[in-house]
Scaffold this active site. Structure first.
Site, PDB file in Angstrom:
ATOM      1  N   ARG A 101     -18.451  12.327  85.121  1.00  0.00           N
ATOM      2  CA  ARG A 101     -17.979  10.961  84.880  1.00  0.00           C
ATOM      3  C   ARG A 101     -16.521  10.938  84.420  1.00  0.00           C
ATOM      4  O   ARG A 101     -16.101  11.743  83.611  1.00  0.00           O
ATOM      5  CB  ARG A 101     -18.859  10.324  83.803  1.00  0.00           C
TER       6      ARG A 101
ATOM      7  N   ARG B  37     -27.757  13.845  73.016  1.00  0.00           N
ATOM      8  CA  ARG B  37     -27.830  12.401  73.280  1.00  0.00           C
ATOM      9  C   ARG B  37     -29.155  12.034  73.955  1.00  0.00           C
ATOM     10  O   ARG B  37     -29.745  10.993  73.659  1.00  0.00           O
ATOM     11  CB  ARG B  37     -26.625  11.964  74.124  1.00  0.00           C
TER      12      ARG B  37
ATOM     13  N   LYS C 175     -25.766   2.210  83.104  1.00  0.00           N
ATOM     14  CA  LYS C 175     -25.615   0.943  82.372  1.00  0.00           C
ATOM     15  C   LYS C 175     -24.191   0.398  82.499  1.00  0.00           C
ATOM     16  O   LYS C 175     -23.994  -0.771  82.824  1.00  0.00           O
ATOM     17  CB  LYS C 175     -25.949   1.140  80.877  1.00  0.00           C
TER      18      LYS C 175
ATOM     19  N   ARG D   8     -14.513  11.550  78.655  1.00  0.00           N
ATOM     20  CA  ARG D   8     -14.939  11.446  77.259  1.00  0.00           C
ATOM     21  C   ARG D   8     -15.202  12.817  76.662  1.00  0.00           C
ATOM     22  O   ARG D   8     -15.815  13.656  77.315  1.00  0.00           O
ATOM     23  CB  ARG D   8     -16.217  10.593  77.166  1.00  0.00           C
TER      24      ARG D   8
ATOM     25  N   ARG E 204     -30.268   0.500  70.144  1.00  0.00           N
ATOM     26  CA  ARG E 204     -30.680   1.879  70.384  1.00  0.00           C
ATOM     27  C   ARG E 204     -31.728   2.358  69.381  1.00  0.00           C
ATOM     28  O   ARG E 204     -32.151   3.513  69.476  1.00  0.00           O
ATOM     29  CB  ARG E 204     -29.458   2.799  70.275  1.00  0.00           C
TER      30      ARG E 204
HETATM   31  P1  ADP Z   1     -23.659   6.408  77.162  1.00  0.00           P
HETATM   32  O1  ADP Z   1     -23.045   5.341  78.024  1.00  0.00           O
HETATM   33  O2  ADP Z   1     -23.427   7.759  77.720  1.00  0.00           O
HETATM   34  O3  ADP Z   1     -25.087   6.102  76.854  1.00  0.00           O
HETATM   35  P2  ADP Z   1     -22.232   5.214  74.931  1.00  0.00           P
HETATM   36  O4  ADP Z   1     -20.834   5.031  75.368  1.00  0.00           O
HETATM   37  O5  ADP Z   1     -23.129   4.033  74.987  1.00  0.00           O
HETATM   38  O6  ADP Z   1     -22.872   6.415  75.769  1.00  0.00           O
HETATM   39  O7  ADP Z   1     -22.294   5.800  73.456  1.00  0.00           O
HETATM   40  C1  ADP Z   1     -21.509   6.895  73.078  1.00  0.00           C
HETATM   41  C2  ADP Z   1     -21.822   7.259  71.639  1.00  0.00           C
HETATM   42  O8  ADP Z   1     -21.489   6.159  70.776  1.00  0.00           O
HETATM   43  C3  ADP Z   1     -23.295   7.555  71.350  1.00  0.00           C
HETATM   44  O9  ADP Z   1     -23.647   8.894  71.617  1.00  0.00           O
HETATM   45  C4  ADP Z   1     -23.369   7.213  69.851  1.00  0.00           C
HETATM   46  O10 ADP Z   1     -22.804   8.244  69.056  1.00  0.00           O
HETATM   47  C5  ADP Z   1     -22.453   6.002  69.749  1.00  0.00           C
HETATM   48  N1  ADP Z   1     -23.158   4.726  69.959  1.00  0.00           N
HETATM   49  C6  ADP Z   1     -22.966   3.840  70.970  1.00  0.00           C
HETATM   50  N2  ADP Z   1     -23.784   2.790  70.848  1.00  0.00           N
HETATM   51  C7  ADP Z   1     -24.542   3.019  69.747  1.00  0.00           C
HETATM   52  C8  ADP Z   1     -25.601   2.307  69.114  1.00  0.00           C
HETATM   53  N3  ADP Z   1     -26.056   1.133  69.587  1.00  0.00           N
HETATM   54  N4  ADP Z   1     -26.145   2.854  67.985  1.00  0.00           N
HETATM   55  C9  ADP Z   1     -25.708   4.007  67.487  1.00  0.00           C
HETATM   56  N5  ADP Z   1     -24.724   4.738  68.033  1.00  0.00           N
HETATM   57  C10 ADP Z   1     -24.138   4.254  69.167  1.00  0.00           C
HETATM   58  P1  ADP Z   2     -24.244   4.906  81.311  1.00  0.00           P
HETATM   59  O1  ADP Z   2     -23.322   3.761  80.955  1.00  0.00           O
HETATM   60  O2  ADP Z   2     -25.681   4.491  81.397  1.00  0.00           O
HETATM   61  O3  ADP Z   2     -24.062   6.088  80.406  1.00  0.00           O
HETATM   62  P2  ADP Z   2     -22.591   5.156  83.714  1.00  0.00           P
HETATM   63  O4  ADP Z   2     -22.682   3.808  84.333  1.00  0.00           O
HETATM   64  O5  ADP Z   2     -21.341   5.509  83.010  1.00  0.00           O
HETATM   65  O6  ADP Z   2     -23.881   5.409  82.771  1.00  0.00           O
HETATM   66  O7  ADP Z   2     -22.905   6.227  84.849  1.00  0.00           O
HETATM   67  C1  ADP Z   2     -22.765   7.634  84.611  1.00  0.00           C
HETATM   68  C2  ADP Z   2     -22.065   8.291  85.791  1.00  0.00           C
HETATM   69  O8  ADP Z   2     -22.957   8.282  86.918  1.00  0.00           O
HETATM   70  C3  ADP Z   2     -20.800   7.573  86.222  1.00  0.00           C
HETATM   71  O9  ADP Z   2     -19.830   8.559  86.597  1.00  0.00           O
HETATM   72  C4  ADP Z   2     -21.224   6.738  87.431  1.00  0.00           C
HETATM   73  O10 ADP Z   2     -20.178   6.645  88.389  1.00  0.00           O
HETATM   74  C5  ADP Z   2     -22.404   7.531  87.997  1.00  0.00           C
HETATM   75  N1  ADP Z   2     -23.473   6.661  88.493  1.00  0.00           N
HETATM   76  C6  ADP Z   2     -23.886   5.462  87.993  1.00  0.00           C
HETATM   77  N2  ADP Z   2     -24.907   4.955  88.714  1.00  0.00           N
HETATM   78  C7  ADP Z   2     -25.170   5.865  89.700  1.00  0.00           C
HETATM   79  C8  ADP Z   2     -26.131   5.929  90.782  1.00  0.00           C
HETATM   80  N3  ADP Z   2     -27.015   4.941  91.000  1.00  0.00           N
HETATM   81  N4  ADP Z   2     -26.095   7.023  91.583  1.00  0.00           N
HETATM   82  C9  ADP Z   2     -25.196   8.024  91.361  1.00  0.00           C
HETATM   83  N5  ADP Z   2     -24.283   8.026  90.370  1.00  0.00           N
HETATM   84  C10 ADP Z   2     -24.258   6.961  89.539  1.00  0.00           C
END
Ligand code: ADP
Ligand code: ADP
Ligand code: ZN
Length: 215
Positions: A127, A172, A13, A161, A88
């Site tokens: 990541r 998660r 994302k 992170r 979410r």
């Molecule tokens: P990822 O990209 O790995 O999905 P995020 O950066 O979006 O993780 O979120 C990291 C953490 O922040 C989540 O595990 C949760 O604790 C909190 N968080 C983020 N967005 C939300 C949301 N929309 N509702 C509740 N908690 C959230």
């Molecule tokens: P999210 O925001 O959904 O948690 P990220 O965009 O941060 O996910 O992606 C998680 C990790 O995977 C990052 O280190 C990113 O560089 C890698 N990544 C994202 N998209 C791809 C893909 N299509 N193939 C392989 N690795 C990816």
């Protein structure tokens, strides 16, 4: 244009949102980034969210919906919004409807990044991001051209992170399965869900999303 990027942690994302920002000047509204900024700044929201995030659980619906509303208010009415990591829960999906309606915005697409769960632990534990501009990287899948500096801004500091460890990722993923995946039918009923193969190469995923945004 207002779009939601939906998918489990590590689905891509943030990566795809950053690309849409660069190509289309849209704004990325990442509740995760906003919460991490609040934790760093030690605000009341940050103090409440810190331990919850470290455990990999969800922060309260009220907190995240309030910060999304504030963020939208800080944007011009014509700027497109990419919701990354929000909503979410079903309550957040209902709150978003209200938040958008109050601002005369409507949802164009919900882009679901479809991924194999088995791949996500590797994606998340590898990541990292630039500490200066936030550009995302991966130890295996997207390394900076020069290992010591950011491709985008030349910054020399990178960060990881605290919640990107295997144990927290399991929590998660469970939160995603039980609380977030059930919101898909809400949008399916409206006919606005577009499913994209998130296991494809990053550039291919970008092309698929570009096709949706252009349609
Ligand atoms: P990822 O990209 O790995 O999905 P995020 O950066 O979006 O993780 O979120 C990291 C953490 O922040 C989540 O595990 C949760 O604790 C909190 N968080 C983020 N967005 C939300 C949301 N929309 N509702 C509740 N908690 C959230
Ligand atoms: P999210 O925001 O959904 O948690 P990220 O965009 O941060 O996910 O992606 C998680 C990790 O995977 C990052 O280190 C990113 O560089 C890698 N990544 C994202 N998209 C791809 C893909 N299509 N193939 C392989 N690795 C990816
Ligand atoms: Zn950078």
């Amino acid at each position: 244009m207002n779009i939601i990027l939906l998918g489990p942690p590590g689905a891509g994302k943030g990566t795809q949102a950053q690309r849409l920002v660069e190509r289309h000047g849209m704004r990325q509204l990442s509740t995760g980034d906003m919460l991490r900024a609040a934790v760093k700044a030690g605000t009341p929201v940050g103090l409440q969210a810190k331990a919850v995030m470290e455990r990999g659980e969800l922060v309260s619906d009220e907190i995240v919906s309030a910060i999304i509303g504030d963020e939208l208010d800080s944007m011009g009415p014509d700027a497109g919004a990419i919701f990354d990591g929000y909503p979410r829960t079903e309550a957040q999906a209902a709150a978003l409807d209200k938040i958008l309606a109050e601002r005369a915005r409507s949802l164009d697409h919900v882009i679901e990044l479809d991924v194999d769960e088995d791949a996500l632990v590797e994606r998340i534990t590898g990541r990292f991001s630039c500490a200066t501009c936030g550009k995302g990287y991966h130890d295996t899948f997207e390394r900076p051209r020069d290992p010591d500096s950011c491709d985008k801004c030349g910054g020399t500091e990178f960060k990881r992170r605290p919640d990107d460890n295997e144990e927290t990722v399991r929590t998660r993923l469970a939160e995603y399965r039980t609380k977030t995946a059930p919101i898909l039918p809400i949008y399916e009923k409206r006919g606005i869900v577009r499913r994209v193969n998130g296991m494809a190469d990053m550039d291919d995923v970008t092309r698929l999303i570009e096709g949706i945004v252009a349609s």
